[in-house]
Motif scaffolding. Structure first.
Motif, PDB file in Angstrom:
ATOM      1  N   TRP A   1       0.822  -1.221   0.000  1.00 54.95           N
ATOM      2  CA  TRP A   1       0.000   0.000   0.000  1.00 54.95           C
ATOM      3  C   TRP A   1       0.852   1.264   0.000  1.00 54.95           C
ATOM      4  N   ALA A   2       2.038   1.199   0.620  1.00 57.95           N
ATOM      5  CA  ALA A   2       2.894   2.388   0.758  1.00 57.95           C
ATOM      6  C   ALA A   2       3.420   2.882  -0.589  1.00 57.95           C
ATOM      7  N   MET A   3       3.397   2.011  -1.607  1.00 58.92           N
ATOM      8  CA  MET A   3       4.018   2.361  -2.890  1.00 58.92           C
ATOM      9  C   MET A   3       2.987   2.919  -3.869  1.00 58.92           C
ATOM     10  N   ALA A   4       3.273   4.091  -4.430  1.00 61.49           N
ATOM     11  CA  ALA A   4       2.409   4.657  -5.475  1.00 61.49           C
ATOM     12  C   ALA A   4       3.295   5.201  -6.577  1.00 61.49           C
ATOM     13  N   SER A   5       3.400   4.438  -7.647  1.00 57.52           N
ATOM     14  CA  SER A   5       4.265   4.792  -8.764  1.00 57.52           C
ATOM     15  C   SER A   5       3.670   4.169 -10.019  1.00 57.52           C
ATOM     16  N   VAL A   6       3.961   4.737 -11.183  1.00 59.33           N
ATOM     17  CA  VAL A   6       3.350   4.197 -12.400  1.00 59.33           C
ATOM     18  C   VAL A   6       4.262   3.278 -13.228  1.00 59.33           C
ATOM     19  N   PRO A   7       5.471   3.701 -13.642  1.00 57.99           N
ATOM     20  CA  PRO A   7       6.151   2.936 -14.695  1.00 57.99           C
ATOM     21  C   PRO A   7       6.394   1.457 -14.346  1.00 57.99           C
ATOM     22  N   TYR A   8       7.072   1.198 -13.260  1.00 54.46           N
ATOM     23  CA  TYR A   8       7.437  -0.193 -12.947  1.00 54.46           C
ATOM     24  C   TYR A   8       6.209  -1.035 -12.586  1.00 54.46           C
ATOM     25  N   PRO A   9       5.356  -0.591 -11.642  1.00 51.75           N
ATOM     26  CA  PRO A   9       4.184  -1.423 -11.319  1.00 51.75           C
ATOM     27  C   PRO A   9       3.282  -1.667 -12.530  1.00 51.75           C
ATOM     28  N   ALA A  10       3.018  -0.612 -13.316  1.00 45.64           N
ATOM     29  CA  ALA A  10       2.112  -0.794 -14.472  1.00 45.64           C
ATOM     30  C   ALA A  10       2.732  -1.722 -15.510  1.00 45.64           C
ATOM     31  N   SER A  11       4.065  -1.684 -15.646  1.00 44.04           N
ATOM     32  CA  SER A  11       4.719  -2.586 -16.620  1.00 44.04           C
ATOM     33  C   SER A  11       4.564  -4.033 -16.172  1.00 44.04           C
ATOM     34  N   LYS A  12       4.637  -4.268 -14.877  1.00 45.35           N
ATOM     35  CA  LYS A  12       4.513  -5.644 -14.388  1.00 45.35           C
ATOM     36  C   LYS A  12       3.044  -6.105 -14.439  1.00 45.35           C
ATOM     37  N   THR A  13       2.103  -5.188 -14.256  1.00 45.84           N
ATOM     38  CA  THR A  13       0.687  -5.545 -14.436  1.00 45.84           C
ATOM     39  C   THR A  13       0.450  -5.954 -15.891  1.00 45.84           C
ATOM     40  N   ALA A  14       1.006  -5.168 -16.826  1.00 49.90           N
ATOM     41  CA  ALA A  14       0.870  -5.523 -18.246  1.00 49.90           C
ATOM     42  C   ALA A  14       1.520  -6.878 -18.507  1.00 49.90           C
ATOM     43  N   LEU A  15       2.662  -7.105 -17.900  1.00 49.01           N
ATOM     44  CA  LEU A  15       3.360  -8.380 -18.096  1.00 49.01           C
ATOM     45  C   LEU A  15       2.522  -9.546 -17.548  1.00 49.01           C
TER      46      LEU A  15
END
Ligand code: NAP
Length: 254
Positions: free
Chosen positions: A161-175
């Motif tokens: 929950w503490a993490m809010a960022s787009v590039p890395y998390p969204a890339s892994k969701t896409a993966l």
């Protein structure tokens, strides 16, 4: 065909970190490991270190953003071995802008991360698939992350929950979706396709701040790379933090 009886595993980004350890561990299982690396010197050093440790290791020049190196790698593997048994899509980067918040994200950064963590994996997988289909029971492992799990990242009780960022998390969701869709396409074949969560491991990716070792992270990929025919396909599997901060290994929510 020469080499047809050899079990071959290609690991991208294998010159250091979790990828290097994955190559080392797979080699201890009598496999020929193909050390994918984008930099010749780093790749050859890793090849030598693995050979010094007794591995049958071969450096393969492979930048996952460069289609020419992908095609050349596939042609070389075809010529040498005629097939590929295991593909570990391990190469990945993490980048952020400013304090890392979504609102501070530059599109340039987003594109750079997706280019490697998502597009690169599709490109490598598509190039290697004809070789993987020729193996008796190929395994594809996409190295993802728990931070790609929308369920974990949106649970206020989760350590994520503490993490809010787009590039890395969204890339892994896409993966994760890429993984699920390849597993679906290949469900009537012997090929299994899964996503691995190594857990938070001390590597250059995070300034060596992780509390797990690269070897522990690699064990997750090795498990998925060596699943027997009863094993799952189309899952995210590996280390996860419980809402109480506990550590366990198992299937994670997407
Ligand atoms: P690392 O030590 O930084 O290793 C990353 C590897 O990827 C390096 O070999 C790097 O090569 C390679 N790479 C980067 N861009 C590439 C490209 N365009 N083509 C080919 N190779 C490329 O990081 P790591 O922690 O071992 O990461 C391995 C995987 O685990 C990544 O997918 C990462 O997202 C995932 N993961 C890591 C953690 C963690 O806590 N460490 C947690 C969850 C998931 P160079 O040396 O040339 O840069």
């Amino acid at each position: 065909m020469p080499g047809m009886t050899t079990t071959t595993a290609l690991i991208t980004g294998a010159n250091k970190g979790i990828g290097f350890e994955t190559a080392r561990l797979l080699a201890t299982r009598d496999m020929t490991v193909l050390v994918g690396a984008r930099d010749q010197q780093r790749g050859q050093q890793a090849e030598q270190a693995l050979r010094d440790a007794g591995a049958d290791a071969h450096y393969v020049a492979l930048d996952v953003t460069d289609e020419r190196t992908i095609e050349k790698s596939a042609a070389w593997i075809d010529n040498e071995y005629g097939k590929l048994d295991i593909l570990v899509n391990n190469a990945g980067i993490a980048r952020g802008d400013g304090t890392g918040r979504p609102s501070e994200t530059a599109l340039r950064t987003l594109r750079e991360v997706f280019e490697i963590n998502v597009f690169g994996i599709v490109a490598v997988t598509n190039a290697m698939l004809p070789l993987l289909r020729r193996a008796p029971a190929a395994r594809i492992v996409n190295v993802s992350s728990e931070v790609g799990s929308i369920t974990s990242m949106t649970n206020p009780d989760s350590p994520m929950w503490a993490m809010a960022s787009v590039p890395y998390p969204a890339s892994k969701t896409a993966l994760n979706m890429v993984t699920a869709m390849y597993a679906k396409e290949l469900r009537d074949t012997p090929v299994k396709v899964n996503a691995a969560n190594p857990g938070y491991c001390a590597t250059d990716l995070n300034g060596n701040s992780g509390f797990r070792t690269p070897e522990q992270g690699a064990e997750i990929s090795v498990h998925l790379a060596t699943l027997d025919e009863d094993g799952p396909t189309g899952v995210l599997w590996g280390h996860f933090w419980g809402v109480d901060g506990s550590n366990s290994i198992g299937v994670l929510p997407w």
